[in-house]
Design a protein around this motif. Structure first.
Motif, PDB file in Angstrom:
ATOM      1  N   ARG A  85       0.813  -1.217   0.000  1.00 38.50           N
ATOM      2  CA  ARG A  85       0.000   0.000   0.000  1.00 38.50           C
ATOM      3  C   ARG A  85       0.845   1.265   0.000  1.00 38.50           C
ATOM      4  N   SER A  86       2.161   1.134   0.049  1.00 37.05           N
ATOM      5  CA  SER A  86       2.969   2.356   0.091  1.00 37.05           C
ATOM      6  C   SER A  86       3.580   2.687  -1.269  1.00 37.05           C
ATOM      7  N   LEU A  87       3.400   1.780  -2.237  1.00 37.20           N
ATOM      8  CA  LEU A  87       3.856   2.084  -3.598  1.00 37.20           C
ATOM      9  C   LEU A  87       2.635   2.467  -4.432  1.00 37.20           C
ATOM     10  N   PHE A  88       2.836   3.387  -5.376  1.00 36.04           N
ATOM     11  CA  PHE A  88       1.727   3.823  -6.211  1.00 36.04           C
ATOM     12  C   PHE A  88       1.508   2.806  -7.327  1.00 36.04           C
ATOM     13  N   PRO A  89       0.351   2.117  -7.322  1.00 36.56           N
ATOM     14  CA  PRO A  89       0.159   1.038  -8.292  1.00 36.56           C
ATOM     15  C   PRO A  89       0.077   1.533  -9.735  1.00 36.56           C
ATOM     16  N   TRP A  90      -0.240   2.821  -9.935  1.00 39.03           N
ATOM     17  CA  TRP A  90      -0.357   3.337 -11.303  1.00 39.03           C
ATOM     18  C   TRP A  90       0.980   3.826 -11.846  1.00 39.03           C
ATOM     19  N   MET A  91       2.033   3.708 -11.055  1.00 38.63           N
ATOM     20  CA  MET A  91       3.353   4.115 -11.534  1.00 38.63           C
ATOM     21  C   MET A  91       4.243   2.889 -11.653  1.00 38.63           C
ATOM     22  N   LEU A  99       9.550   9.782  -8.010  1.00 34.94           N
ATOM     23  CA  LEU A  99       8.578  10.810  -7.610  1.00 34.94           C
ATOM     24  C   LEU A  99       9.084  11.747  -6.500  1.00 34.94           C
ATOM     25  N   TRP A 133       2.683  -4.178  -8.677  1.00 37.99           N
ATOM     26  CA  TRP A 133       1.853  -5.369  -8.493  1.00 37.99           C
ATOM     27  C   TRP A 133       2.311  -6.550  -9.328  1.00 37.99           C
TER      28      TRP A 133
ATOM     29  N   ASP B 139      -6.057   5.387  -0.013  1.00 38.23           N
ATOM     30  CA  ASP B 139      -5.277   4.618   0.951  1.00 38.23           C
ATOM     31  C   ASP B 139      -4.488   5.533   1.893  1.00 38.23           C
ATOM     32  N   VAL B 141      -1.966   4.734   3.841  1.00 39.76           N
ATOM     33  CA  VAL B 141      -0.513   4.532   3.772  1.00 39.76           C
ATOM     34  C   VAL B 141       0.072   5.341   2.610  1.00 39.76           C
ATOM     35  N   LEU B 142      -0.657   5.354   1.482  1.00 39.59           N
ATOM     36  CA  LEU B 142      -0.190   6.154   0.345  1.00 39.59           C
ATOM     37  C   LEU B 142      -0.218   7.640   0.694  1.00 39.59           C
ATOM     38  N   THR B 145       2.687   8.304   2.719  1.00 41.71           N
ATOM     39  CA  THR B 145       3.860   8.287   1.839  1.00 41.71           C
ATOM     40  C   THR B 145       4.027   9.646   1.156  1.00 41.71           C
ATOM     41  N   ARG B 163      -5.639   9.994  -9.411  1.00 40.70           N
ATOM     42  CA  ARG B 163      -5.310   8.637  -9.874  1.00 40.70           C
ATOM     43  C   ARG B 163      -5.888   7.584  -8.937  1.00 40.70           C
ATOM     44  N   TRP B 240      -3.552  -0.158 -14.810  1.00 39.18           N
ATOM     45  CA  TRP B 240      -2.906  -0.562 -13.555  1.00 39.18           C
ATOM     46  C   TRP B 240      -3.903  -1.233 -12.627  1.00 39.18           C
ATOM     47  N   SER B 244      -3.558  -5.032 -11.516  1.00 36.78           N
ATOM     48  CA  SER B 244      -3.267  -5.371 -10.131  1.00 36.78           C
ATOM     49  C   SER B 244      -4.328  -6.291  -9.544  1.00 36.78           C
TER      50      SER B 244
END
Lengths: 256, 249
Positions: A85-91, A99, A133, B139, B141-142, B145, B163, B240, B244
């Motif tokens: 959850r700490s990485l951006f899945p769209w990147m 970033l 992912w 989220d 956590v995001l 971040t 996004r 994405w 995912s």
């Protein structure tokens, strides 16, 4: 480099007052690697969020390089437990690492350099164009580590970063952290619930009591500086230290 | 094989139509309707009726999108605003948009602004409410971040908020598209002198039954084309998300 003095945190909501952290005082010297362990539910994550400036403290203060923390300090990076959850899945992996550097307004050339170096250091340069992912859990956490390293922080905080990966991956990641820490000399605070991990990684281990949390012991780990998964862990001294911390934590749980 | 599977049912339907057509004056055969289609729509009607209709639809849809996403982000980010507005929003969403046509006619007249306004008034709700939901569920956590790594302001909005909420925003936009087509037709059935809805009603009144059917056919094709187009955009924007596997969670 990092000073935590009389830090307290009280959660207050209607009619309920929970004292999560009583009073915590300790420091982390420049270039030191210090681990924090404590019984489950002792407010480790609360402590880390206060240090990171993500959560306002109720009492006391945190200073990074002498500057009181009021929000996330610009010279600090965090690796969270929830890598998924700490990485951006769209990147892509590269974009994720880049970033924060863009936000720092670094020129493109320097950004490319840092991203390349940090991804090489964690062994993921091949996966730069993949999305998070598409990677395994351990690889995702390595991306988060690469992102923290590329940011060139003075202080690196890690919140149980390996709690959700399998044992083999965990050992690899522990050695990766040790190597990066030695190469970069970055001041590191590593929060974990795993006693073995704390003793294996740390130069010092801070043992926390149960909530309301205080520091039970500030233990110097007098193991050889060069750590090895097999050799270090089979040293008699490793066993003693581990046993000592274990008993301390049992005691902390007993006094609850 | 794929082509066969794709075309089998449409061909069957046309054959069935052929079989039952002719039994009634109101049910002309497919070739009659096909000829009427070519004569009616490949003429100046394309410019006078179809394009203005589609133009109003797109204008209303884009306006509703900007309004819905803009307000939705604001409301979604503020807990207090959400608590105050949400019951009211649910009320407005519950009003069937066609009943607003007489009201909007009084306020905005009977020309293009009225029609665009009707489309906006119907399309904006699913977009708005879905955006609020998407932004609210971002989220944590995001979000932490972003705070840790100094991602804020416009960059945070573009790279994180929009996004992160895009799966819900797209769901809202998809619902709004079908609502928009319905309202495009309805707005033209009230006081109007051009547009697809107007033309179909006109044909019906003049007993040009094949032409009327061809208009319905055209609307169906238009809806299909727009939804195919939308799906293409969605695949790109949300690659994405589908990759995912998050939509299965």
């Amino acid at each position: 480099m990092l000073e935590i003095s009389s830090l307290g945190k009280v959660y207050e909501s209607r009619g309920r007052r929970v004292e999560a952290i009583g009073s915590i005082t300790f420091g982390v010297g420049s270039g030191e690697l210090v681990c924090v362990v404590g019984p489950s539910g002792c407010g480790k994550t609360t402590l880390l969020r206060c240090i990171a400036g993500l959560l306002p403290a109720s009492a006391g203060e945190v200073r990074v390089a002498g500057v009181p923390v009021t929000g996330p300090p610009p010279n600090m990076a965090v690796v969270f437990q929830e890598y998924g959850r700490s990485l951006f899945p769209w990147m892509t992996v590269r974009e994720n690492v880049e970033l924060p550097l863009k936000e720092k307004r670094l020129p493109a050339g320097r950004r490319r350099e840092l991203v390349g170096e940090s991804l090489t250091a964690v062994g993921l340069i091949e996966a730069a164009e993949a999305h998070p992912w598409q990677l395994s859990g351990g690889m995702q956490q390595r991306v988060a580590i690469a992102r923290a390293v590329a940011y060139e922080p003075q202080v690196l905080l890690m919140d149980e970063p390996f709690a959700a990966v399998d044992a083999q991956t965990r050992a690899d990641l522990e050695d990766l952290i040790l190597r990066l820490w030695r190469d970069l000399g970055v001041t590191t605070l590593f929060v974990t619930h795993d006693i073995d991990e704390a003793v294996y990684l740390g130069q010092r281990v801070i043992v926390l009591s149960s909530s309301p949390t205080t520091v039970m012991e500030d233990l110097k780990i007098d193991l050889p500086a060069e750590r090895d998964q097999v050799a270090t862990r089979s040293l008699p001294r490793f066993g003693e230290l581990r046993g000592h911390v274990y008993r301390q934590i049992q005691r902390a749980r007993g006094t609850r | 094989m794929r082509v066969v599977r794709l075309l089998a049912l449409p061909v069957l339907l046309v054959l069935a139509w052929w079989a039952v057509s002719g039994s009634s004056f109101y049910l002309p055969s497919p070739d009659r309707v096909g000829r009427a289609f070519a004569e009616t729509w490949f003429s100046e009607r394309l410019v006078l009726d179809v394009l203005p209709s589609v133009g109003r639809l797109l204008a209303g849809y884009v306006l509703a999108g900007l309004l819905g996403v803009g307000l939705g982000v604001l409301i979604g980010l503020s807990r207090r605003l959400r608590a105050t507005l949400e019951p009211v929003l649910e009320f407005f969403r519950a009003i069937p948009p066609p009943v607003l046509v007489p009201l909007i006619m009084l306020l905005a007249g009977i020309d293009t602004p009225m029609k665009v306004l009707v489309i906006v008034s119907g399309c904006v709700w699913p977009i708005l409410l879905n955006t609020v939901e998407g932004v609210r569920a971002l989220d944590e956590v995001l979000s932490d971040t972003c705070r840790m790594y100094g991602v804020r302001g416009a960059s945070r909005m573009r790279r994180f908020v929009l996004r992160g909420a895009s799966p819900q925003i797209m769901a809202g936009l998809r619902q709004a598209l079908s609502i928009g087509i319905i309202l495009m037709v309805i707005s033209e059935m009230f006081a109007s002198s051009s547009g697809l809805g107007f033309t179909i009603v006109l044909f019906q009144r003049q007993f040009q039954i094949a032409e009327m059917w061809s208009g319905i056919l055209l609307l169906g094709l238009l809806g299909l084309a727009l939804s195919v187009l939308f799906r293409g955009v969605e695949r790109r924007v949300l690659s994405w998300y589908y990759g995912s596997g998050a939509e299965r969670a």
